[in-house]
Design a protein around this motif. Structure first.
Motif, PDB file in Angstrom:
ATOM      1  N   VAL A  33       0.849  -1.183   0.000  1.00 22.37           N
ATOM      2  CA  VAL A  33       0.000   0.000   0.000  1.00 22.37           C
ATOM      3  C   VAL A  33       0.890   1.241   0.000  1.00 22.37           C
ATOM      4  CG1 VAL A  33      -1.752   1.266   1.292  1.00 22.37           C
ATOM      5  CG2 VAL A  33      -1.803  -1.215   1.243  1.00 22.37           C
ATOM      6  N   ALA A  34       0.619   2.169  -0.902  1.00 24.37           N
ATOM      7  CA  ALA A  34       1.343   3.435  -0.889  1.00 24.37           C
ATOM      8  C   ALA A  34       1.142   4.085   0.478  1.00 24.37           C
ATOM      9  CB  ALA A  34       0.822   4.347  -1.998  1.00 24.37           C
ATOM     10  N   LEU A  35       2.217   4.608   1.061  1.00 21.76           N
ATOM     11  CA  LEU A  35       2.166   5.050   2.443  1.00 21.76           C
ATOM     12  C   LEU A  35       1.102   6.102   2.705  1.00 21.76           C
ATOM     13  CD1 LEU A  35       5.886   5.218   3.600  1.00 21.76           C
ATOM     14  CD2 LEU A  35       4.099   3.657   4.344  1.00 21.76           C
ATOM     15  N   THR A  36       0.818   6.955   1.734  1.00 20.87           N
ATOM     16  CA  THR A  36      -0.145   8.020   1.983  1.00 20.87           C
ATOM     17  C   THR A  36      -1.585   7.567   1.800  1.00 20.87           C
ATOM     18  OG1 THR A  36       0.061   8.753  -0.303  1.00 20.87           O
ATOM     19  CG2 THR A  36       1.478   9.825   1.321  1.00 20.87           C
ATOM     20  N   THR A  37      -1.813   6.449   1.149  1.00 23.56           N
ATOM     21  CA  THR A  37      -3.179   6.056   0.804  1.00 23.56           C
ATOM     22  C   THR A  37      -4.005   5.688   2.026  1.00 23.56           C
ATOM     23  OG1 THR A  37      -2.365   5.240  -1.310  1.00 23.56           O
ATOM     24  CG2 THR A  37      -4.559   4.544  -0.652  1.00 23.56           C
ATOM     25  N   GLY A  38      -3.495   4.768   2.840  1.00 29.60           N
ATOM     26  CA  GLY A  38      -4.228   4.355   4.024  1.00 29.60           C
ATOM     27  C   GLY A  38      -4.448   5.495   4.987  1.00 29.60           C
ATOM     28  N   ARG A  39      -3.448   6.353   5.127  1.00 34.99           N
ATOM     29  CA  ARG A  39      -3.572   7.513   6.005  1.00 34.99           C
ATOM     30  C   ARG A  39      -4.695   8.430   5.530  1.00 34.99           C
ATOM     31  NH1 ARG A  39       1.833   6.048   6.171  1.00 34.99           N
ATOM     32  NH2 ARG A  39       3.067   6.637   8.009  1.00 34.99           N
ATOM     33  N   ALA A  40      -4.761   8.660   4.230  1.00 37.04           N
ATOM     34  CA  ALA A  40      -5.770   9.568   3.685  1.00 37.04           C
ATOM     35  C   ALA A  40      -7.179   9.017   3.904  1.00 37.04           C
ATOM     36  CB  ALA A  40      -5.515   9.818   2.199  1.00 37.04           C
ATOM     37  N   ILE A  41      -7.352   7.729   3.679  1.00 33.51           N
ATOM     38  CA  ILE A  41      -8.656   7.115   3.900  1.00 33.51           C
ATOM     39  C   ILE A  41      -9.011   7.160   5.382  1.00 33.51           C
ATOM     40  CG2 ILE A  41      -9.911   4.920   3.850  1.00 33.51           C
ATOM     41  CD1 ILE A  41      -8.386   4.303   1.240  1.00 33.51           C
ATOM     42  N   ALA A  42      -8.049   6.834   6.241  1.00 29.31           N
ATOM     43  CA  ALA A  42      -8.300   6.863   7.681  1.00 29.31           C
ATOM     44  C   ALA A  42      -8.688   8.255   8.143  1.00 29.31           C
ATOM     45  CB  ALA A  42      -7.069   6.368   8.435  1.00 29.31           C
ATOM     46  N   ALA A  43      -7.993   9.260   7.623  1.00 29.90           N
ATOM     47  CA  ALA A  43      -8.303  10.644   7.998  1.00 29.90           C
ATOM     48  C   ALA A  43      -9.702  11.031   7.552  1.00 29.90           C
ATOM     49  CB  ALA A  43      -7.265  11.587   7.398  1.00 29.90           C
ATOM     50  N   ALA A  44     -10.091  10.596   6.358  1.00 30.70           N
ATOM     51  CA  ALA A  44     -11.413  10.939   5.837  1.00 30.70           C
ATOM     52  C   ALA A  44     -12.519  10.287   6.666  1.00 30.70           C
ATOM     53  CB  ALA A  44     -11.526  10.519   4.378  1.00 30.70           C
ATOM     54  N   VAL A  45     -12.332   9.030   7.047  1.00 30.62           N
ATOM     55  CA  VAL A  45     -13.331   8.339   7.867  1.00 30.62           C
ATOM     56  C   VAL A  45     -13.437   9.013   9.239  1.00 30.62           C
ATOM     57  CG1 VAL A  45     -13.874   6.177   9.053  1.00 30.62           C
ATOM     58  CG2 VAL A  45     -13.107   6.139   6.668  1.00 30.62           C
ATOM     59  N   ALA A  46     -12.286   9.338   9.836  1.00 37.08           N
ATOM     60  CA  ALA A  46     -12.301  10.002  11.144  1.00 37.08           C
ATOM     61  C   ALA A  46     -13.006  11.346  11.066  1.00 37.08           C
ATOM     62  CB  ALA A  46     -10.872  10.175  11.659  1.00 37.08           C
ATOM     63  N   ARG A  47     -12.732  12.092  10.000  1.00 43.43           N
ATOM     64  CA  ARG A  47     -13.390  13.400   9.835  1.00 43.43           C
ATOM     65  C   ARG A  47     -14.899  13.238   9.708  1.00 43.43           C
ATOM     66  NH1 ARG A  47     -10.372  15.045   6.146  1.00 43.43           N
ATOM     67  NH2 ARG A  47     -11.618  14.351   4.374  1.00 43.43           N
ATOM     68  N   GLU A  48     -15.331  12.269   8.919  1.00 41.25           N
ATOM     69  CA  GLU A  48     -16.766  12.056   8.718  1.00 41.25           C
ATOM     70  C   GLU A  48     -17.475  11.707  10.030  1.00 41.25           C
ATOM     71  OE1 GLU A  48     -19.773   8.943   6.409  1.00 41.25           O
ATOM     72  OE2 GLU A  48     -17.648   8.964   5.907  1.00 41.25           O
ATOM     73  N   LEU A  49     -16.850  10.823  10.820  1.00 42.51           N
ATOM     74  CA  LEU A  49     -17.523  10.322  12.019  1.00 42.51           C
ATOM     75  C   LEU A  49     -17.304  11.190  13.256  1.00 42.51           C
ATOM     76  CD1 LEU A  49     -16.838   6.512  11.590  1.00 42.51           C
ATOM     77  CD2 LEU A  49     -19.017   7.696  11.289  1.00 42.51           C
ATOM     78  N   LEU A  50     -16.159  11.865  13.334  1.00 41.92           N
ATOM     79  CA  LEU A  50     -15.812  12.554  14.577  1.00 41.92           C
ATOM     80  C   LEU A  50     -15.824  14.075  14.496  1.00 41.92           C
ATOM     81  CD1 LEU A  50     -12.891  10.268  15.817  1.00 41.92           C
ATOM     82  CD2 LEU A  50     -15.291  10.233  16.531  1.00 41.92           C
ATOM     83  N   ALA A  51     -15.738  14.647  13.294  1.00 42.06           N
ATOM     84  CA  ALA A  51     -15.723  16.111  13.208  1.00 42.06           C
ATOM     85  C   ALA A  51     -16.919  16.759  13.904  1.00 42.06           C
ATOM     86  CB  ALA A  51     -15.622  16.560  11.755  1.00 42.06           C
ATOM     87  N   PRO A  52     -18.131  16.163  13.838  1.00 45.30           N
ATOM     88  CA  PRO A  52     -19.261  16.777  14.553  1.00 45.30           C
ATOM     89  C   PRO A  52     -19.061  16.832  16.075  1.00 45.30           C
ATOM     90  CG  PRO A  52     -20.062  15.230  12.898  1.00 45.30           C
ATOM     91  CD  PRO A  52     -18.580  15.025  13.009  1.00 45.30           C
ATOM     92  N   LEU A  53     -18.095  16.074  16.605  1.00 41.80           N
ATOM     93  CA  LEU A  53     -17.872  16.033  18.049  1.00 41.80           C
ATOM     94  C   LEU A  53     -16.869  17.068  18.523  1.00 41.80           C
ATOM     95  CD1 LEU A  53     -17.868  12.169  18.642  1.00 41.80           C
ATOM     96  CD2 LEU A  53     -19.796  13.763  18.637  1.00 41.80           C
ATOM     97  N   GLY A  54     -16.370  17.923  17.630  1.00 39.74           N
ATOM     98  CA  GLY A  54     -15.523  19.043  18.032  1.00 39.74           C
ATOM     99  C   GLY A  54     -14.195  18.620  18.629  1.00 39.74           C
ATOM    100  N   ASP A  55     -14.059  18.772  19.955  1.00 40.56           N
ATOM    101  CA  ASP A  55     -12.783  18.474  20.599  1.00 40.56           C
ATOM    102  C   ASP A  55     -12.346  17.039  20.389  1.00 40.56           C
ATOM    103  OD1 ASP A  55     -12.225  20.991  21.529  1.00 40.56           O
ATOM    104  OD2 ASP A  55     -12.700  20.574  23.629  1.00 40.56           O
ATOM    105  N   ARG A  56     -13.290  16.111  20.341  1.00 39.70           N
ATOM    106  CA  ARG A  56     -12.914  14.711  20.111  1.00 39.70           C
ATOM    107  C   ARG A  56     -12.180  14.573  18.784  1.00 39.70           C
ATOM    108  NH1 ARG A  56     -11.651  11.379  23.413  1.00 39.70           N
ATOM    109  NH2 ARG A  56     -13.485  12.011  24.626  1.00 39.70           N
ATOM    110  N   TYR A  57     -12.626  15.293  17.774  1.00 42.25           N
ATOM    111  CA  TYR A  57     -11.956  15.246  16.476  1.00 42.25           C
ATOM    112  C   TYR A  57     -10.606  15.945  16.550  1.00 42.25           C
ATOM    113  CZ  TYR A  57     -10.990  15.927  11.526  1.00 42.25           C
ATOM    114  OH  TYR A  57     -10.397  15.939  10.292  1.00 42.25           O
ATOM    115  N   ARG A  58     -10.538  17.086  17.242  1.00 43.41           N
ATOM    116  CA  ARG A  58      -9.249  17.775  17.374  1.00 43.41           C
ATOM    117  C   ARG A  58      -8.238  16.889  18.097  1.00 43.41           C
ATOM    118  NH1 ARG A  58     -12.753  22.139  17.125  1.00 43.41           N
ATOM    119  NH2 ARG A  58     -13.487  21.961  19.285  1.00 43.41           N
TER     120      ARG A  58
END
Length: 200
Positions: free
Chosen positions: A18-43
């Motif tokens: 796996v290209a090193l940036t690929t998994g990170r990018a997907i993981a970041a996108a999933v975290a943003r989708e699920l946790l960004a509404p929680l504010g500090d939890r996402y930060r």
């Protein structure tokens, strides 16, 4: 879909790598989708992932992708739609398992930051036992990243982090009791990680 390094399944994987940036990018996108509404939890999550990147020299090269993905996903179980048991390490691991992620990744999330102690306080040892607890550089670095990042993403040393947790939760609460009992295990993981970084 798998996000562990060296396993096929992610976009951009070639010959099982796996290209090193690929998994990170997907993981970041999933975290943003699920946790960004929680504010500090996402930060908090964003900065745990950043710390994991900084600590990646403390783990073998083939595990660095896994460490960072686990950091992005360690608190997914706080997302309201994912709550089942009310204990976020288990709820996050169950969600990841339901999406077909590897048992190793699920176990890192399930056991992050000495979750065994809080699971015992909550009577959830059987549920946590669905995933064997890994010992070694990857969980040590994940615990270090989590336990030196404050609730709003602040950089803390472990003593500061423990103090702020015990200030937010009553000393005799489930979390307070668990964190007090977990302190030696977490401190040891941080010390091992720092030692590995020093010799990397």
């Amino acid at each position: 879909m798998s996000t562990d390094a060296g396993e096929p399944g992610l976009p951009g994987a070639e010959d099982g790598q796996v290209a090193l940036t690929t998994g990170r990018a997907i993981a970041a996108a999933v975290a943003r989708e699920l946790l960004a509404p929680l504010g500090d939890r996402y930060r908090h999550t964003v900065n745990v992932a950043a710390q994991a990147e900084e600590l990646s020299d403390a783990v073998p090269p083939e595990d660095r992708e896994l460490l960072v993905v686990a950091a992005w996903w360690h608190d997914l179980g706080y997302a309201p739609d994912l709550v089942q048991t009310g204990f976020h390490p288990i709820d996050g691991a169950r969600y990841l398992a339901s999406k077909g992620h590897t048992p190793r990744l699920c176990a890192l999330v399930a056991h992050h930051s000495a979750a065994t102690f809080e699971a015992a306080e909550r009577g959830l040892e059987v549920e946590l036992a669905d995933w064997p607890r890994e010992e070694g550089p990857v969980p040590d670095a994940l615990w270090t990243a989590d336990m030196t990042t404050g609730p709003g993403g602040e950089r803390f040393d472990y003593a500061e982090r423990l103090s702020e947790i015990l200030a937010r939760y009553d000393q005799d609460s489930i979390v307070g009791r668990a964190m007090s009992r977990a302190q030696p295990s977490i401190q040891a993981a941080i010390e091992r990680t720092n030692s590995r970084l020093a010799t990397a």
